[in-house]
Motif scaffolding. Structure first.
Motif, PDB file in Angstrom:
ATOM      1  N   ASP A 194      55.116   2.955  78.132  1.00  5.69           N
ATOM      2  CA  ASP A 194      55.155   1.655  77.451  1.00  5.69           C
ATOM      3  C   ASP A 194      55.161   1.823  75.946  1.00  5.69           C
ATOM      4  OD1 ASP A 194      55.138   0.324  79.869  1.00  5.69           O
ATOM      5  OD2 ASP A 194      52.973  -0.054  79.852  1.00  5.69           O
ATOM      6  N   GLN A 195      54.570   2.913  75.475  1.00  6.54           N
ATOM      7  CA  GLN A 195      54.507   3.189  74.039  1.00  6.54           C
ATOM      8  C   GLN A 195      55.576   4.179  73.585  1.00  6.54           C
ATOM      9  OE1 GLN A 195      52.502   1.678  71.803  1.00  6.54           O
ATOM     10  NE2 GLN A 195      51.836   0.376  73.499  1.00  6.54           N
ATOM     11  N   ASP A 196      56.525   4.512  74.500  1.00 12.46           N
ATOM     12  CA  ASP A 196      57.599   5.466  74.172  1.00 12.46           C
ATOM     13  C   ASP A 196      57.039   6.803  73.695  1.00 12.46           C
ATOM     14  OD1 ASP A 196      59.462   3.568  74.839  1.00 12.46           O
ATOM     15  OD2 ASP A 196      59.903   2.977  72.776  1.00 12.46           O
ATOM     16  N   GLN A 197      55.920   7.229  74.230  1.00 10.02           N
ATOM     17  CA  GLN A 197      55.308   8.468  73.749  1.00 10.02           C
ATOM     18  C   GLN A 197      56.145   9.677  74.151  1.00 10.02           C
ATOM     19  OE1 GLN A 197      51.041   8.697  73.886  1.00 10.02           O
ATOM     20  NE2 GLN A 197      51.077  10.887  74.366  1.00 10.02           N
ATOM     21  N   HIS A 198      56.320  10.579  73.209  1.00 14.39           N
ATOM     22  CA  HIS A 198      57.076  11.811  73.453  1.00 14.39           C
ATOM     23  C   HIS A 198      56.540  12.903  72.541  1.00 14.39           C
ATOM     24  CE1 HIS A 198      59.100   9.457  70.309  1.00 14.39           C
ATOM     25  NE2 HIS A 198      59.533  10.602  69.807  1.00 14.39           N
ATOM     26  N   ALA A 199      56.815  14.146  72.916  1.00 17.54           N
ATOM     27  CA  ALA A 199      56.286  15.268  72.147  1.00 17.54           C
ATOM     28  C   ALA A 199      57.271  16.426  72.129  1.00 17.54           C
ATOM     29  CB  ALA A 199      54.954  15.744  72.751  1.00 17.54           C
ATOM     30  N   THR A 200      57.281  17.121  71.031  1.00 15.28           N
ATOM     31  CA  THR A 200      58.045  18.359  70.892  1.00 15.28           C
ATOM     32  C   THR A 200      57.070  19.469  70.519  1.00 15.28           C
ATOM     33  OG1 THR A 200      58.518  17.848  68.574  1.00 15.28           O
ATOM     34  CG2 THR A 200      60.170  17.195  70.207  1.00 15.28           C
ATOM     35  N   ALA A 201      57.497  20.705  70.689  1.00 14.33           N
ATOM     36  CA  ALA A 201      56.586  21.822  70.445  1.00 14.33           C
ATOM     37  C   ALA A 201      57.271  22.925  69.662  1.00 14.33           C
ATOM     38  CB  ALA A 201      56.054  22.359  71.768  1.00 14.33           C
ATOM     39  N   HIS A 202      56.464  23.614  68.892  1.00 12.87           N
ATOM     40  CA  HIS A 202      56.917  24.807  68.163  1.00 12.87           C
ATOM     41  C   HIS A 202      55.964  25.944  68.492  1.00 12.87           C
ATOM     42  CE1 HIS A 202      58.391  27.464  65.053  1.00 12.87           C
ATOM     43  NE2 HIS A 202      57.166  27.579  64.565  1.00 12.87           N
ATOM     44  N   VAL A 203      56.495  27.041  68.998  1.00  9.68           N
ATOM     45  CA  VAL A 203      55.689  28.211  69.337  1.00  9.68           C
ATOM     46  C   VAL A 203      55.657  29.169  68.156  1.00  9.68           C
ATOM     47  CG1 VAL A 203      55.536  30.244  70.815  1.00  9.68           C
ATOM     48  CG2 VAL A 203      56.110  28.031  71.815  1.00  9.68           C
ATOM     49  N   THR A 204      54.462  29.584  67.759  1.00 11.70           N
ATOM     50  CA  THR A 204      54.331  30.510  66.638  1.00 11.70           C
ATOM     51  C   THR A 204      54.296  31.968  67.082  1.00 11.70           C
ATOM     52  OG1 THR A 204      51.928  30.193  66.698  1.00 11.70           O
ATOM     53  CG2 THR A 204      53.183  28.835  65.153  1.00 11.70           C
ATOM     54  N   GLU A 205      53.681  32.226  68.245  1.00 12.23           N
ATOM     55  CA  GLU A 205      53.642  33.606  68.736  1.00 12.23           C
ATOM     56  C   GLU A 205      53.109  33.654  70.151  1.00 12.23           C
ATOM     57  OE1 GLU A 205      50.854  35.973  69.218  1.00 12.23           O
ATOM     58  OE2 GLU A 205      49.516  34.242  69.336  1.00 12.23           O
ATOM     59  N   GLY A 206      53.417  34.791  70.813  1.00 15.16           N
ATOM     60  CA  GLY A 206      52.873  35.075  72.134  1.00 15.16           C
ATOM     61  C   GLY A 206      52.471  36.540  72.196  1.00 15.16           C
ATOM     62  N   HIS A 207      51.414  36.847  72.940  1.00 16.74           N
ATOM     63  CA  HIS A 207      50.955  38.232  73.007  1.00 16.74           C
ATOM     64  C   HIS A 207      50.153  38.466  74.280  1.00 16.74           C
ATOM     65  CE1 HIS A 207      47.494  36.057  71.278  1.00 16.74           C
ATOM     66  NE2 HIS A 207      46.754  36.973  71.895  1.00 16.74           N
ATOM     67  N   TYR A 208      50.026  39.735  74.660  1.00 18.69           N
ATOM     68  CA  TYR A 208      49.158  40.109  75.771  1.00 18.69           C
ATOM     69  C   TYR A 208      47.720  40.127  75.274  1.00 18.69           C
ATOM     70  CZ  TYR A 208      53.472  41.855  77.939  1.00 18.69           C
ATOM     71  OH  TYR A 208      54.735  41.972  78.458  1.00 18.69           O
ATOM     72  N   PRO A 209      46.799  39.449  75.939  1.00 23.96           N
ATOM     73  CA  PRO A 209      45.388  39.515  75.535  1.00 23.96           C
ATOM     74  C   PRO A 209      44.872  40.950  75.604  1.00 23.96           C
ATOM     75  CG  PRO A 209      45.750  37.720  77.092  1.00 23.96           C
ATOM     76  CD  PRO A 209      46.999  38.536  77.084  1.00 23.96           C
ATOM     77  N   SER A 210      43.923  41.261  74.759  1.00 25.82           N
ATOM     78  CA  SER A 210      43.422  42.628  74.683  1.00 25.82           C
ATOM     79  C   SER A 210      42.816  43.087  76.007  1.00 25.82           C
ATOM     80  CB  SER A 210      42.375  42.739  73.565  1.00 25.82           C
ATOM     81  OG  SER A 210      41.309  41.818  73.772  1.00 25.82           O
ATOM     82  N   ALA A 211      42.135  42.176  76.725  1.00 27.67           N
ATOM     83  CA  ALA A 211      41.537  42.561  78.002  1.00 27.67           C
ATOM     84  C   ALA A 211      42.603  42.937  79.019  1.00 27.67           C
ATOM     85  CB  ALA A 211      40.675  41.418  78.544  1.00 27.67           C
ATOM     86  N   PHE A 212      43.740  42.235  78.983  1.00 25.49           N
ATOM     87  CA  PHE A 212      44.834  42.546  79.897  1.00 25.49           C
ATOM     88  C   PHE A 212      45.448  43.900  79.548  1.00 25.49           C
ATOM     89  CE2 PHE A 212      49.435  42.353  80.812  1.00 25.49           C
ATOM     90  CZ  PHE A 212      49.388  42.215  82.198  1.00 25.49           C
ATOM     91  N   LYS A 213      45.658  44.152  78.267  1.00 21.53           N
ATOM     92  CA  LYS A 213      46.222  45.444  77.855  1.00 21.53           C
ATOM     93  C   LYS A 213      45.296  46.593  78.226  1.00 21.53           C
ATOM     94  CE  LYS A 213      46.970  44.245  73.534  1.00 21.53           C
ATOM     95  NZ  LYS A 213      47.428  44.338  72.119  1.00 21.53           N
ATOM     96  N   GLN A 214      44.008  46.367  78.075  1.00 18.65           N
ATOM     97  CA  GLN A 214      43.057  47.420  78.417  1.00 18.65           C
ATOM     98  C   GLN A 214      43.058  47.679  79.919  1.00 18.65           C
ATOM     99  OE1 GLN A 214      41.155  49.404  76.248  1.00 18.65           O
ATOM    100  NE2 GLN A 214      40.991  50.530  78.183  1.00 18.65           N
ATOM    101  N   ALA A 215      43.145  46.601  80.710  1.00 17.05           N
ATOM    102  CA  ALA A 215      43.170  46.759  82.163  1.00 17.05           C
ATOM    103  C   ALA A 215      44.393  47.544  82.601  1.00 17.05           C
ATOM    104  CB  ALA A 215      43.140  45.393  82.840  1.00 17.05           C
TER     105      ALA A 215
END
Length: 230
Positions: free
Chosen positions: A148-169
């Motif tokens: 009803d309010q025509d709400q919409h959203a766009t996104a911008h990604v700045t970065e992605g990475h493997y968490p340190s715990a995952f890399k250690q595992a």
């Protein structure tokens, strides 16, 4: 003044749940990859994960409705982008995060939103946690109010990475990934929200995704993790 409605916000998914429920969902998403103790440490992050502001929390009703469990293929996907053909985990995760943070109630129904998101999921039901993804979509009443309010959203990604715990595992046991090929990726970015009469705003976003990338296959989304890890 136009009233602002809650937006899709995967980064806060599960943040208010009891610890036992967060651990159970985290374990089910990636237990195939790592030992249970490692999964719990990875996805719960000892309570130190980020979360989006409370105003951005998704409005969900708890248990998925029938349409959330099985979106109708004929409903189309509206403005939801089709999954890209990417075979690299971080690249796919960043694309998936951008998709999850973007929506347009002016052109996309709630069923279309769910169907479009479902197309990004792995078809291997053993590893797919669809509830963690569909739970980001507001309930039908709230989606209607947003429309009803025509709400919409766009996104911008700045970065992605493997968490340190995952890399250690992985370093501790490189062969662990070869059963399900599920990778854990944390993505950071910003969501720009707008609605009628020029209303709008921007908020920082962070989400941890479990992405399945089998050799010689494009990646797919397996789950949204209960909390964000570093």
């Amino acid at each position: 003044m136009q009233k602002r409605f809650p937006s899709l916000s995967p980064s806060s998914y599960g943040a208010g749940w009891p610890a036992s429920k967060r651990i159970a969902i985290g374990a089910s998403a990636v237990a195939v990859l790592l030992a249970i103790a490692v999964v719990v440490a990875l996805l719960t992050g000892g309570g130190n994960g980020h979360r989006a502001p409370e105003t951005a929390a998704p409005a969900s009703t708890g248990s998925p409705s029938p349409s959330e469990a099985a979106p109708k293929p004929s409903s189309g996907s509206g403005a939801v982008p089709h999954p890209p053909q990417i075979a690299e985990p971080v690249g796919y995760a960043t694309a998936a995060a951008k998709m999850l943070w973007s929506y347009d109630t002016r052109t996309t129904s709630r069923d279309q939103q769910l169907a479009g998101m479902r197309a990004w999921m792995t078809t291997e039901t053993t590893y797919a946690d669809w509830a963690s993804v569909s739970g980001q979509v507001p309930d039908p009443v709230l989606w209607s109010r947003m429309a009803d309010q025509d709400q919409h959203a766009t996104a911008h990604v700045t970065e992605g990475h493997y968490p340190s715990a995952f890399k250690q595992a992985l370093a501790d046991d490189p062969s662990a990934i070869t059963k399900a090929y599920i990778y854990v990726v944390t993505v950071n970015g910003k969501q720009q929200i707008a609605w009628k009469s020029g209303g709008g705003g921007a908020e920082e976003r962070a989400v941890t995704l479990a992405v399945q990338c089998r050799p010689n296959h494009d990646c797919t989304l397996a789950a949204i993790a209960p909390s964000v890890t570093q």
